[in-house]
Design a protein around this motif. Sequence first.
Motif, PDB file in Angstrom:
ATOM      1  N   ILE A  65      -4.108   7.855   0.296  1.00 54.83           N
ATOM      2  CA  ILE A  65      -5.352   8.158   0.204  1.00 54.83           C
ATOM      3  C   ILE A  65      -5.687   9.415  -0.290  1.00 54.83           C
TER       4      ILE A  65
ATOM      5  N   ARG B  26      -7.494   6.285   9.787  1.00 55.55           N
ATOM      6  CA  ARG B  26      -7.481   6.558   8.022  1.00 55.55           C
ATOM      7  C   ARG B  26      -6.975   5.285   7.122  1.00 55.55           C
ATOM      8  N   VAL B  27      -5.865   4.804   7.587  1.00 58.04           N
ATOM      9  CA  VAL B  27      -5.328   3.742   7.092  1.00 58.04           C
ATOM     10  C   VAL B  27      -5.828   2.501   7.399  1.00 58.04           C
ATOM     11  N   ALA B  28      -6.914   2.572   8.463  1.00 64.34           N
ATOM     12  CA  ALA B  28      -7.431   1.259   8.977  1.00 64.34           C
ATOM     13  C   ALA B  28      -6.304   0.123   9.426  1.00 64.34           C
ATOM     14  N   SER B  29      -5.043   0.765   9.668  1.00 60.09           N
ATOM     15  CA  SER B  29      -3.914  -0.239  10.090  1.00 60.09           C
ATOM     16  C   SER B  29      -2.735   0.471  10.670  1.00 60.09           C
TER      17      SER B  29
ATOM     18  N   TYR C  24      -4.268   8.845  12.119  1.00 58.61           N
ATOM     19  CA  TYR C  24      -3.621   8.073  11.059  1.00 58.61           C
ATOM     20  C   TYR C  24      -3.841   6.756  10.923  1.00 58.61           C
TER      21      TYR C  24
ATOM     22  N   ALA D 226      -6.069  -2.884   1.515  1.00 61.57           N
ATOM     23  CA  ALA D 226      -6.598  -2.851   2.986  1.00 61.57           C
ATOM     24  C   ALA D 226      -6.366  -1.759   3.637  1.00 61.57           C
ATOM     25  N   GLN D 227      -5.208  -0.974   3.484  1.00 62.72           N
ATOM     26  CA  GLN D 227      -4.870   0.217   4.061  1.00 62.72           C
ATOM     27  C   GLN D 227      -5.346   1.581   3.497  1.00 62.72           C
TER      28      GLN D 227
ATOM     29  N   GLY E 100      -8.722   1.812   2.085  1.00 66.96           N
ATOM     30  CA  GLY E 100     -10.089   1.632   1.854  1.00 66.96           C
ATOM     31  C   GLY E 100     -10.863   3.137   1.740  1.00 66.96           C
TER      32      GLY E 100
ATOM     33  N   VAL F 237       1.391   5.931   3.720  1.00 68.90           N
ATOM     34  CA  VAL F 237       0.061   5.385   3.072  1.00 68.90           C
ATOM     35  C   VAL F 237      -0.885   6.208   3.290  1.00 68.90           C
TER      36      VAL F 237
ATOM     37  N   ASP G 175      -1.074  -2.152  -0.316  1.00 67.69           N
ATOM     38  CA  ASP G 175      -2.061  -3.025   0.130  1.00 67.69           C
ATOM     39  C   ASP G 175      -3.457  -2.319  -0.026  1.00 67.69           C
TER      40      ASP G 175
ATOM     41  N   ARG H 211     -13.531   7.354   7.813  1.00 70.30           N
ATOM     42  CA  ARG H 211     -14.121   7.359   6.494  1.00 70.30           C
ATOM     43  C   ARG H 211     -15.682   7.963   6.482  1.00 70.30           C
TER      44      ARG H 211
ATOM     45  N   PHE I 267      -3.128  -4.812  10.442  1.00 69.17           N
ATOM     46  CA  PHE I 267      -4.212  -4.644   9.473  1.00 69.17           C
ATOM     47  C   PHE I 267      -5.059  -5.552   9.374  1.00 69.17           C
ATOM     48  N   GLY I 268      -6.286  -5.277   8.553  1.00 69.04           N
ATOM     49  CA  GLY I 268      -7.089  -6.292   8.306  1.00 69.04           C
ATOM     50  C   GLY I 268      -8.129  -6.381   9.448  1.00 69.04           C
TER      51      GLY I 268
END
Lengths: 330, 305
Positions: free
Chosen positions: B68, A237-240, A234, B89-90, B92, B64, B87, A153, A140-141
């Motif tokens: 959202i 959506r969770v950017a990870s 997926y 970051a997950q 957003g 996760v 977290d 998003r 992530f990140g």
Amino acid sequence: MMRLVRRFGGLAGMLAVVVFFAVNLPDTFLTARNLLNVSQQISMLTVVAATMTVVMVMGDFDLSVGTMASLSGVVAAVLFTQGWSIPAALAVSLAVGLAGGLFNGLVVSVIGILPFVATLATLTIFSGLAFMVSDGRTIFGRDIPAAFGDFARGGPVIGTVDDRALVLPNLTLVAAVVVLLVWVVLEQTSYGRRLYAIGGNREAARLAGLPVVGLRLSAFAFTGIGAALAGLMYASRVASANPTQGDGLMLTAIAAVFLGMTLTRDGQPKVLATLAGVAVLGILDNGLTQMRVDSYVREVLIGAIILFAVGLSALGRKGVAWRGLFRRGG
Amino acid sequence: MTLRTCLIGLAAAAGLGTPAAAREVAVITPYLAQPGTQFYVDGFTARAEELGWTLNVIDTAGDVAAVISRIEDVVTQGVDAVVINVDPAQIGAGLQTAADAGVPVVGMDAGSDPLVAANITSNGYAMAAETSVYVANRIGGAGNVVMFTFDPFPPVQVRGAIADAVFANFPDIEVIDRITPDVSDGGIADSRAQMEALLAANPEPGSIAAVWAAWDQPALGALQAIEAAGRADEGIVITGIDANPQARDAIAAGGNFEASVAQDFDGIGRTTADTVARILSGKEIVQRVIYVPTKLVTIANVNAE
């Protein structure tokens, strides 16, 4: 009368769920924003369930879609960490899905292992690969390109409500395209009709000259790619991505197809019926959350509703809806 | 707790509403099944009841993306605040939804994010200072120290950085190795193997004065290695952090494992509720990370709780 209940009981039940929430949540449930939210929340499940419909049409099913979704997500994420571009990483992930799906098709159709056993085995294999690829870590990140996370998003703005833009989510659009594609394949092509023929009676289809082995093999490619696409959605959506995040999709997707089957005349899986099944599950999650129903109670309720709907429908056509599910492949 | 929230849920399902004036807060986590999270949520629930809030605790069972979705749902429903334990970051997308609707989000040991009004957690710097100073004092400010750290994980990295500073401040303490164990099996087994190798390389009694570990698992691995090598009576001091049940047992046994640090999970939950209350009363939160004090656990107090 009883026949009417059996034929339209499922549909009436689904409408009842919508009406129930509309009455209990008059200000928030039937709003454009909430319904668009639901459409986005169910988008990943929609993709998995729609492609699952393709194999369930033949009386087969695929247990490996959840772990394939996880695998595809971590494959893309790991490629991102190695500096791959977004299109290249996505292409590799989808290729992994295609390969996994074809492998499932091979073991089910050519080798002739029961789908339950074969895809249970590949479920485990894909999960193991996901852990190997990711070293068990959540990626992530900064490792995930901003544009990849932003995709889930964003979406085209279709209006303004309460001074806040109303967005048609990109994920919803992706899911809609997949449903449309699967609908065309299943309902508008001879390929689709042949899959239904196999589901109707595999032996008769073979005797009629259909290439049953090849058709079954190819149909599993849909679930593989669909699962991989859902995994990418997926991850966006969770950017990870982590090696287990898509695992839960499998059971819910199969449940959605079964729910959808309660809507069709002869209990056949149809992709639009599957979409209705997914929508009901999504609406239940959304509505029960808004009504503050405890999350564990929510799970029990949803399971009970699935049992009730499918049970009602099964009473009408004992054996038909479940045909082939536990039958030996060949 | 679970039974009570079930009852709350059933009451809500049955249409037994609460007065419109009551504050409504949703707690959303994928990790409710984990013991730490349960303690946070219990602490939060207790304080929320004192404050008379309507509480909706939502567990997404590891999912996760569903966090959202549930944030979107409760924002639509119109809650006054959302508390997360995941977290940021997950999630957003969910934080953005809440921000757009003007619903404050507070982190309960979640991590920092511009869209999280405040995060309530334990102070990793302070925890590491407690145990590293314990080690330094215990060995009289002199001797060889082995460190177990894990810099790839930021919350653990800060612990190592503080211990580095403390040991560097004692001229007669030498850090003879700074080990990053392989944690894929939980961290105990590889730490034990690494410690065994170090013991073999330093056979003289007293050649290793202490083992400082950034969390409990390496400390337990080092303890096993020292006991297996028959060097438990050399007085090697071991410390960990987190005070997990296994570590507490080891400390209570009175062996080489002498100290660890316990986080106040209940306090984190209560302080999170107090922070939400401050936000709801219109106060501005300038301190975006709020630390809840931790406690050094030694044989003197390990059985006191």
